[in-house]
Write a protein that holds these residues in place. Sequence first.
Motif, PDB file in Angstrom:
ATOM      1  N   MET A  39       0.832  -1.194   0.000  1.00 18.96           N
ATOM      2  CA  MET A  39       0.000   0.000   0.000  1.00 18.96           C
ATOM      3  C   MET A  39       0.869   1.248   0.000  1.00 18.96           C
ATOM      4  N   LYS A  40       0.491   2.211  -0.817  1.00 19.53           N
ATOM      5  CA  LYS A  40       1.218   3.472  -0.888  1.00 19.53           C
ATOM      6  C   LYS A  40       0.247   4.626  -0.666  1.00 19.53           C
ATOM      7  N   ILE A  41       0.588   5.485   0.296  1.00 17.86           N
ATOM      8  CA  ILE A  41      -0.234   6.660   0.577  1.00 17.86           C
ATOM      9  C   ILE A  41       0.649   7.897   0.569  1.00 17.86           C
ATOM     10  N   LEU A  42       0.260   8.871  -0.226  1.00 17.61           N
ATOM     11  CA  LEU A  42       0.916  10.171  -0.226  1.00 17.61           C
ATOM     12  C   LEU A  42       0.148  11.064   0.730  1.00 17.61           C
ATOM     13  N   ALA A  43       0.830  11.638   1.712  1.00 22.46           N
ATOM     14  CA  ALA A  43       0.171  12.427   2.752  1.00 22.46           C
ATOM     15  C   ALA A  43       0.638  13.872   2.711  1.00 22.46           C
ATOM     16  N   LEU A  44      -0.307  14.792   2.914  1.00 23.70           N
ATOM     17  CA  LEU A  44      -0.035  16.228   2.883  1.00 23.70           C
ATOM     18  C   LEU A  44      -0.532  16.880   4.161  1.00 23.70           C
ATOM     19  N   ASP A  45       0.236  17.843   4.668  1.00 24.06           N
ATOM     20  CA  ASP A  45      -0.234  18.662   5.788  1.00 24.06           C
ATOM     21  C   ASP A  45       0.233  20.093   5.576  1.00 24.06           C
TER      22      ASP A  45
ATOM     23  N   PRO B 195      -8.730   7.706  -4.368  1.00 23.25           N
ATOM     24  CA  PRO B 195      -9.525   8.207  -3.246  1.00 23.25           C
ATOM     25  C   PRO B 195      -8.707   9.110  -2.325  1.00 23.25           C
ATOM     26  N   LEU B 196      -9.413   9.920  -1.567  1.00 16.16           N
ATOM     27  CA  LEU B 196      -8.785  10.770  -0.566  1.00 16.16           C
ATOM     28  C   LEU B 196      -9.115  10.242   0.833  1.00 16.16           C
ATOM     29  N   ILE B 197      -8.230  10.528   1.756  1.00 17.96           N
ATOM     30  CA  ILE B 197      -8.446  10.178   3.161  1.00 17.96           C
ATOM     31  C   ILE B 197      -8.282  11.444   3.982  1.00 17.96           C
ATOM     32  N   SER B 198      -9.359  11.902   4.597  1.00 16.60           N
ATOM     33  CA  SER B 198      -9.312  13.088   5.456  1.00 16.60           C
ATOM     34  C   SER B 198      -8.856  12.691   6.848  1.00 16.60           C
TER      35      SER B 198
ATOM     36  N   ALA C  56      -3.727   7.539   8.182  1.00 17.18           N
ATOM     37  CA  ALA C  56      -4.486   7.274   6.954  1.00 17.18           C
ATOM     38  C   ALA C  56      -4.457   5.794   6.587  1.00 17.18           C
ATOM     39  N   GLU C  57      -3.341   5.112   6.850  1.00 11.92           N
ATOM     40  CA  GLU C  57      -3.291   3.670   6.590  1.00 11.92           C
ATOM     41  C   GLU C  57      -4.350   2.934   7.404  1.00 11.92           C
ATOM     42  N   LEU C  58      -4.506   3.327   8.660  1.00  9.59           N
ATOM     43  CA  LEU C  58      -5.526   2.702   9.507  1.00  9.59           C
ATOM     44  C   LEU C  58      -6.916   3.012   8.976  1.00  9.59           C
TER      45      LEU C  58
ATOM     46  N   GLY D 178     -11.980   1.477   5.651  1.00  9.44           N
ATOM     47  CA  GLY D 178     -12.874   1.956   4.610  1.00  9.44           C
ATOM     48  C   GLY D 178     -13.251   3.413   4.726  1.00  9.44           C
ATOM     49  N   ARG D 179     -12.492   4.166   5.489  1.00 10.29           N
ATOM     50  CA  ARG D 179     -12.807   5.588   5.701  1.00 10.29           C
ATOM     51  C   ARG D 179     -12.142   6.430   4.610  1.00 10.29           C
ATOM     52  N   ILE D 180     -12.680   6.314   3.417  1.00 10.14           N
ATOM     53  CA  ILE D 180     -12.151   7.052   2.279  1.00 10.14           C
ATOM     54  C   ILE D 180     -13.278   7.863   1.655  1.00 10.14           C
ATOM     55  N   GLU D 181     -12.915   8.778   0.772  1.00  9.23           N
ATOM     56  CA  GLU D 181     -13.897   9.595   0.060  1.00  9.23           C
ATOM     57  C   GLU D 181     -13.341   9.922  -1.310  1.00  9.23           C
ATOM     58  N   SER D 182     -14.215  10.328  -2.192  1.00  3.53           N
ATOM     59  CA  SER D 182     -13.751  10.733  -3.519  1.00  3.53           C
ATOM     60  C   SER D 182     -13.199  12.153  -3.436  1.00  3.53           C
TER      61      SER D 182
END
Length: 242
Positions: free
Chosen positions: A1-7, A89-92, A203-205, A210-214
């Motif tokens: 799994m790969k997640i790009l995270a921004l803050d 998908p995005l993860i808030s 975000a991985e958790l 299934g806590r994702i959004e478009s």
Amino acid sequence: MKILALDSSSLVASVALVTDAVLTAEYTINFKKTHSQTLLPMIDEITRMTELELDTLDAIAVAAGPGSFTGLRIGSATAKGLGLALKKPLISVSTIDAMAYGLFGFGDLVVPIMDAKRDQVYTGIFCFEIQGGTYQMRTLRSACAVGIEELLEELSQRGQRVMFTGDGILAYQRQIEERLQTEFVFAPPHLNRQRAGAVGALAELYFAEGRIESAAEHKPDYMRLSQAERERKERQEKEERL
């Protein structure tokens, strides 16, 4: 799994790549440059250095607030643009939750405080404990905007040792030292600001749950009205009273 995270929820701009529970790369800068100047070049640098093909990402995570109105808009717009272009998908992730998660494992209360002006802070109260056989973060007070005095009173009543983190320390250190009636410490420099690595780890958790959004669905959580909106509301209320 790969997640790009921004803050980009505060003065800090941070980008991270989390790959299968490993922090592959993180680029964080805390300097007086606008996020419109820094965020995309930081993403480009991480992409280049890790030889990342963006279309191999599983999701894009973003610190959705609370925080700076301008910073949140830039971060959300960047995440939405990437999500739409890549069809990902995005993860808030709550800024406050991510800040607390960055202190994972601290034995007492963890309290992020972001300066919200007008003697208020964006904050939450957290602890870490064993739940279901695993060590997890527990939320004792969800992210909110409150007066610093109200927060210190609640923490004094709880009577547990506290670790504070966030830029609110600079603004309210004297009040904390004078008013808090329990033991406390301030997080050291490498742990006292926002980091995209913590956003990506949470975000991985969330992705697994299934806590994702478009990208189209995503909106930042400002938590309260902007100064301009507050002033407009105050004028309207004043006019209505006349």
